[in-house]
Write an enzyme that holds these catalytic residues in place. Sequence first.
Site, PDB file in Angstrom:
ATOM      1  N   LYS A 142     -20.193  35.187   8.951  1.00  0.00           N
ATOM      2  CA  LYS A 142     -20.651  34.289  10.015  1.00  0.00           C
ATOM      3  C   LYS A 142     -20.136  32.902   9.663  1.00  0.00           C
ATOM      4  CE  LYS A 142     -23.129  33.310  13.696  1.00  0.00           C
ATOM      5  NZ  LYS A 142     -22.706  33.714  15.059  1.00  0.00           N
TER       6      LYS A 142
ATOM      7  N   ASP B 200     -27.064  50.707   9.247  1.00  0.00           N
ATOM      8  CA  ASP B 200     -28.011  51.465  10.088  1.00  0.00           C
ATOM      9  C   ASP B 200     -27.420  51.623  11.495  1.00  0.00           C
ATOM     10  OD1 ASP B 200     -30.022  51.714   8.098  1.00  0.00           O
ATOM     11  OD2 ASP B 200     -31.610  51.342   9.568  1.00  0.00           O
TER      12      ASP B 200
ATOM     13  N   ASP C  58     -21.529  38.956  14.708  1.00  0.00           N
ATOM     14  CA  ASP C  58     -22.048  39.301  16.045  1.00  0.00           C
ATOM     15  C   ASP C  58     -21.002  40.090  16.822  1.00  0.00           C
ATOM     16  OD1 ASP C  58     -20.531  36.968  16.065  1.00  0.00           O
ATOM     17  OD2 ASP C  58     -21.851  35.848  17.416  1.00  0.00           O
TER      18      ASP C  58
HETATM   19 MN    MN Z   1     -31.341  49.483   5.148  1.00  0.00          MN
END
Ligand code: MN
Length: 361
Positions: free
Chosen positions: A194, A254, A226
Amino acid sequence: MTEEQKALRLTVLAGDGIGPEVTAAALRVLEAALRSVGIDLITTQHLIGGVALDQAGDPLPEASLKSARAADAVFLGAVGGPAWDQASVRPEAGLLRLRSGLGAFANLRPVRVWPGLESYSPLRAEVLQGADLLFIRELTGGIYFGRPKGVAGKAPHRHAVDTSEYSEAEVRRTAEVAFREARQRRSRVTSVDKANVLATSQLWREVVTEVGQKFPDVALEHCLVDSFALRLLQQPGAFDVVVTENLFGDILTDEAGALSGTLGVLPSASGGGEGPWLYEPVHGSAPDIAGQGIANPVGAIVTVALLLRLTLKLDQLAEVVEQAVGAVIAEGRLTPDLGGRESTESLTEAVIERLPVGATA
Ligand code: MN
Ligand code: NAD
Ligand code: IPM
């Protein structure tokens, strides 16, 4: 492990929730695989997480860390759960101390789409085409570990602080892992940061660029986090190795679970420092399904394949395990997270049956 010994000394930290369930599955597969090549498995179980808080008042008792440090490798199930959400020390603190105590600064999280699971991803099959990524997540620095940290004052005037901090050396060693891994794959590195806002990211980008100059055969691109979060879902096949800081890596891996259809199939390996490698499936303790015997063991089992490859250098045996998992999945034998009816145990049994004869003898 030495040649004469022909044994792997593994410290096992099963932890909480489905941790013990998937760990038992992984150990059965590991033992069978090692037996096929004449290596004994010597395990030592120790406490970590919420169960360690309850039984020893510490989420990582000294004996657990000591055993882990002395082992050839460490296997972790999962830690945490709602029972400890209000505890002053959280179970997760034990895992962070373990990673730090082992010097496990590089967390390798491969993401693939298993043939037969394409339709379980929320993404269309044509979007998933060619998706095969390796995340290198920095694991012992950044906002997880920076000081000061904490909540101070009294409501309604409380104040909280977390500190994100990186040294050049921390970025450099992580980037070096990424470039070396890329050479074994498709020679592309995407560094995620970022840098339009964060000072740590500006340093991250500069140091990764410098390291990249030592690997002219590897293509390097930088991507803001992003925008990367979106591109990962729009064109996952465009990426090879992705290197990023601790917090971004946690979140993005994830998200990447959506490519595979479930978090329950993602493996990981953490290492790079002095200590032995730490093997841990990406998923957590899954309190919503714990104790039912239905946790998907694939993440833990393919984590065993990473152990065979990285700690024991048994690449062929690692492939044998992955092929056995692939064959079971291709037959449509799945746990309930993928709409199937298999239990943790029946799926594990099916994988072991597909290992070479010597492995089940
Ligand atoms: Mn995790
Ligand atoms: P989670 O990964 O435990 O679960 C997220 C979802 O995925 C749940 O619906 C769960 O049922 C499902 N899932 C996860 N693994 C699965 C498996 N093997 N088979 C089938 N379904 C599976 O994440 P969460 O619910 O946000 O976290 C629960 C606890 O676990 C928290 O305390 C968190 O801190 C902890 N956690 C620990 C680790 C770790 O120990 N490495 C990793 C992530 C989260
Ligand atoms: C993970 C987990 C851990 C992390 C938690 C349990 C501390 O989410 O391994 O992805 O944030 O690193």
